[in-house]
Scaffold this active site. Structure first.
Site, PDB file in Angstrom:
ATOM      1  N   LYS A   1       0.840  -1.207   0.000  1.00 40.82           N
ATOM      2  CA  LYS A   1       0.000   0.000   0.000  1.00 40.82           C
ATOM      3  C   LYS A   1       0.872   1.253   0.000  1.00 40.82           C
ATOM      4  CE  LYS A   1      -2.010  -1.240   3.932  1.00 40.82           C
ATOM      5  NZ  LYS A   1      -1.317  -2.512   4.233  1.00 40.82           N
TER       6      LYS A   1
ATOM      7  N   ARG B   1     -10.463   0.155   7.678  1.00 42.55           N
ATOM      8  CA  ARG B   1      -9.959  -1.135   8.120  1.00 42.55           C
ATOM      9  C   ARG B   1     -11.006  -1.930   8.875  1.00 42.55           C
ATOM     10  NH1 ARG B   1      -4.266   0.033   8.396  1.00 42.55           N
ATOM     11  NH2 ARG B   1      -3.145  -1.781   9.139  1.00 42.55           N
TER      12      ARG B   1
ATOM     13  N   ARG C   1      11.920  -4.471   5.793  1.00 42.99           N
ATOM     14  CA  ARG C   1      11.548  -3.090   5.467  1.00 42.99           C
ATOM     15  C   ARG C   1      12.351  -2.072   6.262  1.00 42.99           C
ATOM     16  NH1 ARG C   1       5.466  -1.323   5.586  1.00 42.99           N
ATOM     17  NH2 ARG C   1       5.546  -2.408   7.600  1.00 42.99           N
TER      18      ARG C   1
HETATM   19  P1  AP5 Z   1      -0.119   0.633   8.766  1.00 43.76           P
HETATM   20  O1  AP5 Z   1       1.013   1.561   8.812  1.00 43.76           O
HETATM   21  O2  AP5 Z   1      -1.239   0.886   7.837  1.00 43.76           O
HETATM   22  O3  AP5 Z   1       0.467  -0.836   8.577  1.00 43.76           O
HETATM   23  P2  AP5 Z   1      -0.045  -2.129   7.775  1.00 43.76           P
HETATM   24  O4  AP5 Z   1      -1.444  -2.118   7.325  1.00 43.76           O
HETATM   25  O5  AP5 Z   1       0.347  -3.255   8.635  1.00 43.76           O
HETATM   26  O6  AP5 Z   1       0.674  -2.055   6.448  1.00 43.76           O
HETATM   27  P3  AP5 Z   1       2.204  -1.873   6.183  1.00 43.76           P
HETATM   28  O7  AP5 Z   1       2.552  -0.427   6.249  1.00 43.76           O
HETATM   29  O8  AP5 Z   1       2.967  -2.807   7.044  1.00 43.76           O
HETATM   30  O9  AP5 Z   1       2.282  -2.444   4.712  1.00 43.76           O
HETATM   31  P4  AP5 Z   1       2.199  -1.753   3.266  1.00 43.76           P
HETATM   32  O10 AP5 Z   1       1.107  -2.443   2.539  1.00 43.76           O
HETATM   33  O11 AP5 Z   1       2.137  -0.270   3.353  1.00 43.76           O
HETATM   34  O12 AP5 Z   1       3.583  -2.246   2.690  1.00 43.76           O
HETATM   35  P5  AP5 Z   1       4.815  -1.445   2.038  1.00 43.76           P
HETATM   36  O13 AP5 Z   1       4.400  -0.829   0.753  1.00 43.76           O
HETATM   37  O14 AP5 Z   1       5.454  -0.557   3.040  1.00 43.76           O
HETATM   38  O15 AP5 Z   1      -0.761   0.515  10.231  1.00 43.76           O
HETATM   39  C1  AP5 Z   1       0.046   0.305  11.356  1.00 43.76           C
HETATM   40  C2  AP5 Z   1      -0.840   0.158  12.594  1.00 43.76           C
HETATM   41  O16 AP5 Z   1      -1.556   1.382  12.839  1.00 43.76           O
HETATM   42  C3  AP5 Z   1      -1.928  -0.906  12.522  1.00 43.76           C
HETATM   43  O17 AP5 Z   1      -1.432  -2.179  12.869  1.00 43.76           O
HETATM   44  C4  AP5 Z   1      -2.959  -0.365  13.516  1.00 43.76           C
HETATM   45  O18 AP5 Z   1      -2.593  -0.652  14.846  1.00 43.76           O
HETATM   46  C5  AP5 Z   1      -2.876   1.136  13.310  1.00 43.76           C
HETATM   47  N1  AP5 Z   1      -3.836   1.613  12.295  1.00 43.76           N
HETATM   48  C6  AP5 Z   1      -3.529   2.114  11.057  1.00 43.76           C
HETATM   49  N2  AP5 Z   1      -4.649   2.422  10.369  1.00 43.76           N
HETATM   50  C7  AP5 Z   1      -5.689   2.099  11.188  1.00 43.76           C
HETATM   51  C8  AP5 Z   1      -7.109   2.155  11.034  1.00 43.76           C
HETATM   52  N3  AP5 Z   1      -7.671   2.606   9.906  1.00 43.76           N
HETATM   53  N4  AP5 Z   1      -7.880   1.725  12.066  1.00 43.76           N
HETATM   54  C9  AP5 Z   1      -7.319   1.284  13.221  1.00 43.76           C
HETATM   55  N5  AP5 Z   1      -5.989   1.184  13.422  1.00 43.76           N
HETATM   56  C10 AP5 Z   1      -5.177   1.590  12.420  1.00 43.76           C
HETATM   57  O19 AP5 Z   1       5.771  -2.673   1.694  1.00 43.76           O
HETATM   58  C11 AP5 Z   1       6.346  -3.471   2.713  1.00 43.76           C
HETATM   59  C12 AP5 Z   1       7.781  -3.854   2.340  1.00 43.76           C
HETATM   60  O20 AP5 Z   1       7.761  -4.685   1.160  1.00 43.76           O
HETATM   61  C13 AP5 Z   1       8.674  -2.659   2.000  1.00 43.76           C
HETATM   62  O21 AP5 Z   1       9.958  -2.920   2.458  1.00 43.76           O
HETATM   63  C14 AP5 Z   1       8.636  -2.592   0.463  1.00 43.76           C
HETATM   64  O22 AP5 Z   1       9.828  -2.059  -0.064  1.00 43.76           O
HETATM   65  C15 AP5 Z   1       8.473  -4.055   0.092  1.00 43.76           C
HETATM   66  N6  AP5 Z   1       7.618  -4.243  -1.113  1.00 43.76           N
HETATM   67  C16 AP5 Z   1       6.502  -3.531  -1.443  1.00 43.76           C
HETATM   68  N7  AP5 Z   1       5.982  -4.004  -2.609  1.00 43.76           N
HETATM   69  C17 AP5 Z   1       6.776  -5.038  -2.994  1.00 43.76           C
HETATM   70  C18 AP5 Z   1       6.747  -5.930  -4.110  1.00 43.76           C
HETATM   71  N8  AP5 Z   1       5.779  -5.843  -5.051  1.00 43.76           N
HETATM   72  N9  AP5 Z   1       7.702  -6.880  -4.188  1.00 43.76           N
HETATM   73  C19 AP5 Z   1       8.684  -6.970  -3.227  1.00 43.76           C
HETATM   74  N10 AP5 Z   1       8.763  -6.148  -2.167  1.00 43.76           N
HETATM   75  C20 AP5 Z   1       7.817  -5.183  -2.037  1.00 43.76           C
HETATM   76 ZN    ZN Z   2       2.077   1.127   4.950  1.00 46.31          ZN
END
Ligand code: AP5
Ligand code: ZN
Length: 217
Positions: free
Chosen positions: A13, A89, A128
């Protein structure tokens, strides 16, 4: 554009959303980034949120809905539309968003689900690296910064998120399946849902997104 990106932790995302922001000159609202900025400032909300985030749970609907409402109303970048990353979410958050938009005679145009097996997410999450101030993310192996542990643009240090370990990830995934998977069902009933294969490399995921935009306008 008015769209949301739904997907489990590590689905991509935060990797894809800035590209959408750039393409459409809209705002990119990431509730996780907003909460982490409260944590960094050690506000009362930040202290409370940190415990929940590190445990892989969800911060209360009231708090995150309030944050999104405030940004949509006051952030000038959102005049060109928005891409929401990590919100809604829960079904309650999705219903509030619909209500917020209806009050402005607006509707969501795309609800895109980044689909990927849980097994692929451990490596993405544990490798990450993030630049806290901008929310930019890198990966030790899949997307390394030009200089070790330094942000490409500012040169500032990169860090690991405190919830990016295998234990917390397990809980975040369980939370996703229990509380956020129903949100996908909510949008599947509206006709604006599209699923894309998020296990592809980032450039291919981007192509899949562009295809969805092309189909609609
Ligand atoms: P949040 O920050 O939203 O975390 P998440 O949903 O767990 O998602 P991530 O940020 O971990 O993943 P992403 O999909 O953004 O991945 P990224 O692109 O960085 O939320 C954190 C916390 O806040 C929640 O747990 C909750 O407690 C709270 N919260 C947030 N919103 C809330 C809501 N609406 N309601 C209630 N609580 C809330 O990619 C990950 C890694 O993979 C990176 O290193 C990237 O370089 C790599 N990567 C990305 N794409 C690829 C690909 N295609 N191939 C290989 N590697 C890749
Ligand atoms: Zn994220």
């Amino acid at each position: 554009i008015r769209m949301i990106l739904i997907g489990p932790p590590g689905a991509g995302k935060g990797t894809q959303a800035p590209k959408i922001k750039e393409k459409f000159s809209c705002c990119h609202l990431a509730t996780g980034d907003m909460l982490r900025s409260q944590v960094a400032k050690k506000t009362p909300l930040g202290r409370e949120a940190k415990k929940i985030m590190d445990a892989g749970g969800l911060v209360s609907d009231e708090i995150v809905i309030g944050m999104i409402k405030e940004e949509l109303a006051n952030n000038k970048e959102c005049k060109g539309g928005f891409i929401l990353d990590g919100f809604p979410r829960t079904v309650a958050q999705a219903e509030s968003l619909d209500k917020m938009l209806a009050e402005k005679d607006q509707k969501l145009q795309h609800a895109v689900e980044l689909q990927i097996d849980d097994a692929l997410l451990v490596a993405r999450i544990t490798g990450r690296l993030v630049h806290p101030a901008s929310g930019r993310s890198y990966h030790q192996i899949f997307n390394p910064p030009k200089e070790t542990m330094k942000d490409d643009i500012t040169g500032e240090p990169l860090i690991q998120r405190s919830d990016d370990n295998a234990d917390a990830l397990k809980k975040r995934l369980a939370t996703y399946h229990a509380q956020t998977a129903p949100v996908v069902g909510y949008y599947k009933n509206t006709g604006i849902w599209k699923g894309i294969d998020a296990s592809q490399e980032p450039g291919q995921v981007w192509s899949s997104l562009v295809k969805i935009f092309g189909e609609s306008d």
